[in-house]
Design a protein around this motif. Structure first.
Motif, PDB file in Angstrom:
ATOM      1  N   LYS A 100       5.975  -0.653  -6.753  1.00 42.84           N
ATOM      2  CA  LYS A 100       4.712  -0.508  -6.025  1.00 42.84           C
ATOM      3  C   LYS A 100       4.088  -1.895  -5.808  1.00 42.84           C
ATOM      4  CE  LYS A 100       2.786   3.348  -5.965  1.00 42.84           C
ATOM      5  NZ  LYS A 100       2.676   4.372  -4.890  1.00 42.84           N
ATOM      6  N   GLY A 101       3.090  -1.950  -4.929  1.00 46.59           N
ATOM      7  CA  GLY A 101       2.400  -3.213  -4.721  1.00 46.59           C
ATOM      8  C   GLY A 101       1.356  -3.458  -5.785  1.00 46.59           C
ATOM      9  N   PRO A 102       0.913  -4.715  -5.929  1.00 46.28           N
ATOM     10  CA  PRO A 102      -0.158  -5.016  -6.892  1.00 46.28           C
ATOM     11  C   PRO A 102      -1.461  -4.310  -6.507  1.00 46.28           C
ATOM     12  CG  PRO A 102       0.995  -7.020  -6.196  1.00 46.28           C
ATOM     13  CD  PRO A 102       1.441  -5.930  -5.286  1.00 46.28           C
TER      14      PRO A 102
ATOM     15  N   ARG B  16       9.514   1.744   3.522  1.00 52.73           N
ATOM     16  CA  ARG B  16       9.426   1.395   2.095  1.00 52.73           C
ATOM     17  C   ARG B  16      10.720   0.733   1.640  1.00 52.73           C
ATOM     18  NH1 ARG B  16       6.378   3.501  -1.635  1.00 52.73           N
ATOM     19  NH2 ARG B  16       7.123   1.627  -2.671  1.00 52.73           N
TER      20      ARG B  16
ATOM     21  N   TYR C 258       3.920 -11.799   1.580  1.00 50.23           N
ATOM     22  CA  TYR C 258       4.467 -12.386   0.365  1.00 50.23           C
ATOM     23  C   TYR C 258       5.890 -11.902   0.180  1.00 50.23           C
ATOM     24  CZ  TYR C 258      -0.265 -13.549  -1.350  1.00 50.23           C
ATOM     25  OH  TYR C 258      -1.534 -14.060  -1.519  1.00 50.23           O
TER      26      TYR C 258
ATOM     27  N   GLN D  38       8.444 -11.153  -3.042  1.00 48.29           N
ATOM     28  CA  GLN D  38       8.468 -11.037  -4.501  1.00 48.29           C
ATOM     29  C   GLN D  38       9.866 -10.640  -4.958  1.00 48.29           C
ATOM     30  OE1 GLN D  38       6.048  -7.969  -6.385  1.00 48.29           O
ATOM     31  NE2 GLN D  38       5.730  -9.242  -8.198  1.00 48.29           N
TER      32      GLN D  38
ATOM     33  N   PRO E 138       4.522 -12.942  -6.824  1.00 48.28           N
ATOM     34  CA  PRO E 138       4.591 -12.952  -5.358  1.00 48.28           C
ATOM     35  C   PRO E 138       4.459 -14.379  -4.824  1.00 48.28           C
ATOM     36  CG  PRO E 138       3.074 -11.254  -6.131  1.00 48.28           C
ATOM     37  CD  PRO E 138       3.436 -12.087  -7.313  1.00 48.28           C
TER      38      PRO E 138
ATOM     39  N   MET F 104      11.367  -7.798  -2.520  1.00 47.09           N
ATOM     40  CA  MET F 104      10.274  -6.931  -2.094  1.00 47.09           C
ATOM     41  C   MET F 104       9.366  -7.791  -1.211  1.00 47.09           C
ATOM     42  SD  MET F 104       8.511  -3.996  -2.591  1.00 47.09           S
ATOM     43  CE  MET F 104       8.244  -3.284  -4.219  1.00 47.09           C
TER      44      MET F 104
ATOM     45  N   LEU G 159       5.702  -7.996   0.462  1.00 49.89           N
ATOM     46  CA  LEU G 159       4.369  -7.416   0.307  1.00 49.89           C
ATOM     47  C   LEU G 159       3.441  -7.926   1.391  1.00 49.89           C
ATOM     48  CD1 LEU G 159       4.085  -8.049  -3.527  1.00 49.89           C
ATOM     49  CD2 LEU G 159       4.227  -5.797  -2.472  1.00 49.89           C
TER      50      LEU G 159
ATOM     51  N   HIS H 290      -5.990  -7.167  -0.922  1.00 51.04           N
ATOM     52  CA  HIS H 290      -5.551  -5.802  -1.189  1.00 51.04           C
ATOM     53  C   HIS H 290      -4.131  -5.657  -0.651  1.00 51.04           C
ATOM     54  CE1 HIS H 290      -9.586  -4.395  -2.363  1.00 51.04           C
ATOM     55  NE2 HIS H 290      -9.971  -5.337  -1.544  1.00 51.04           N
ATOM     56  N   PHE H 291      -3.253  -5.114  -1.484  1.00 51.81           N
ATOM     57  CA  PHE H 291      -1.828  -5.095  -1.163  1.00 51.81           C
ATOM     58  C   PHE H 291      -1.344  -3.716  -0.738  1.00 51.81           C
ATOM     59  CE2 PHE H 291      -0.087  -9.203  -2.504  1.00 51.81           C
ATOM     60  CZ  PHE H 291      -1.173  -9.738  -3.154  1.00 51.81           C
ATOM     61  N   GLY H 292      -0.334  -3.707   0.100  1.00 55.12           N
ATOM     62  CA  GLY H 292       0.429  -2.504   0.363  1.00 55.12           C
ATOM     63  C   GLY H 292       1.478  -2.308  -0.729  1.00 55.12           C
ATOM     64  N   ASP H 293       2.241  -1.233  -0.622  1.00 56.48           N
ATOM     65  CA  ASP H 293       3.251  -0.929  -1.639  1.00 56.48           C
ATOM     66  C   ASP H 293       4.576  -1.636  -1.397  1.00 56.48           C
ATOM     67  OD1 ASP H 293       2.181   2.456  -2.432  1.00 56.48           O
ATOM     68  OD2 ASP H 293       1.841   0.549  -3.470  1.00 56.48           O
ATOM     69  N   GLY H 294       4.659  -2.417  -0.336  1.00 59.01           N
ATOM     70  CA  GLY H 294       5.824  -3.255  -0.146  1.00 59.01           C
ATOM     71  C   GLY H 294       6.977  -2.582   0.572  1.00 59.01           C
TER      72      GLY H 294
ATOM     73  N   ARG I 284      11.094  -2.851   0.229  1.00 60.49           N
ATOM     74  CA  ARG I 284      12.197  -3.437  -0.546  1.00 60.49           C
ATOM     75  C   ARG I 284      13.373  -3.636   0.404  1.00 60.49           C
ATOM     76  NH1 ARG I 284      13.308  -4.550  -5.564  1.00 60.49           N
ATOM     77  NH2 ARG I 284      11.394  -3.579  -6.291  1.00 60.49           N
TER      78      ARG I 284
END
Lengths: 113, 115
Positions: free
Chosen positions: A42-44, B9, B35, B37, B43, B88, B90, B105-109, B111
Motif C-alpha cells: 500500500k502507499g504511505p 495497481r 516517487y 520505491q 521512496p 513500486m 507512488l 498524500h499518497f496513492g496506493d502505488g 507495482r
C-alpha cells in the motif's frame, strides 16, 4: 551520511505495549516533520504532521520534535496488531521555489497478539 | 472515498517496452509528485509538477518522463524499461501556498514488474 537516519528494525512488541520510533537528521533547514504508516503493498498514509518543536497528540499517537537535538519521535500507546506496518519519518525543507520531502528508510513494526 | 488513485495497481511489461502509469486526484491539489520505491527502501522522488511547472530531480534517468494534462491527472512514462526499473511507483499530491507547504498524500502505488 544520509540526511535522515532511521533504524530499520524490525521492532517486535506485545499487544498493549508503548512503542517508540525515532529518527535523527543532520540538516537544520528542515521545517516540517511527518510520520507516515505504510502497510505491505500500500502507499504511505499520513499519521502526524508537525512544524515546531514540542509534542503533538492524536489519539494513541504522539509526535515529538526536538530541533535542538535534530531528533523526532513517534509514540504509539496501547499498540494493536493492526499497528503492524512500516513507519516512515519524513521531513521537508525549502529548495528554491519548492519543498522537498526527505524520507527515512522506515522502521518495520510487528505487534504480537 | 479514495483521494489519490493510481492505475493500474499491478503492471507487467517486457524489457524495453514503453509503459505508462496513471494517477488522478480529487483533492484539487496544485502539486503532484512521482516517487519510485524499491523493496525496504525509502521512496525516491523522481519529479513533481507545481501546477504546470515541471521539476525534474537531477538524478532521475532520462528514461522517465511525465505529463500533467490537467489539475487532476498526471502520468509517468517509462520509455524503455530495464530490469532495474522494477519497483513500486507512488503518486502523491499536496497543496503548496506562497509561504508554506502542506503534507503530501499518497496513492496506493503501481507495482511494476519487468519480464
Amino acid at each position: 551520511q544520509k540526511e535522515v537516519e532511521q533504524d530499520p528494525g524490525p521492532l517486535s512488541v506485545p499487544e498493549g505495549a508503548i512503542v517508540s520510533l525515532n529518527c535523527t537528521y543532520s540538516n537544520s533547514a528542515f521545517q516540517y516533520f511527518m510520520w507516515y504508516r505504510q502497510y505491505s503493498r500500500k502507499g504511505p498514509e499520513l499519521l502526524m504532521y508537525t512544524y515546531s518543536s514540542g509534542n503533538k497528540e492524536d489519539g494513541r499517537f504522539t509526535a515529538q520534535v526536538d530541533k535542538s537535538s535534530k531528533y523526532i519521535s513517534l509514540f504509539i500507546r496501547d499498540s494493536q496488531p493492526s499497528d503492524s506496518a512500516t513507519y516512515l519519518c519524513a521531513m521537508s525543507r525549502r529548495m528554491d521555489s519548492s519543498y522537498k520531502l526527505i524520507f527515512g528508510s522506515g522502521t518495520r513494526l510487528l505487534v504480537r497478539p | 472515498d479514495a483521494m489519490v488513485i493510481q492505475n493500474p495497481r499491478y503492471q507487467v511489461t517486457q524489457f524495453g517496452k514503453p509503459v505508462t502509469l496513471s494517477c488522478s486526484q480529487t483533492l484539487n491539489h496544485n502539486v503532484m509528485y512521482w516517487y519510485q520505491q524499491k523493496s525496504s527502501q525509502a521512496p525516491k522522488l523522481l519529479f513533481h509538477y507545481y501546477d504546470k511547472d515541471f521539476n525534474n530531480e537531477a538524478d532521475t534517468p532520462d528514461n522517465f518522463q511525465s505529463r500533467r494534462p490537467n489539475t487532476s491527472f498526471c502520468f509517468l512514462d517509462i520509455r524503455s524499461p530495464g530490469l532495474g526499473d522494477a519497483a513500486m511507483y507512488l503518486c502523491a499530491t499536496s497543496r503548496r501556498g506562497r509561504v508554506n507547504n502542506q503534507p503530501q498524500h499518497f496513492g496506493d502505488g503501481t507495482r511494476l514488474s519487468i519480464l
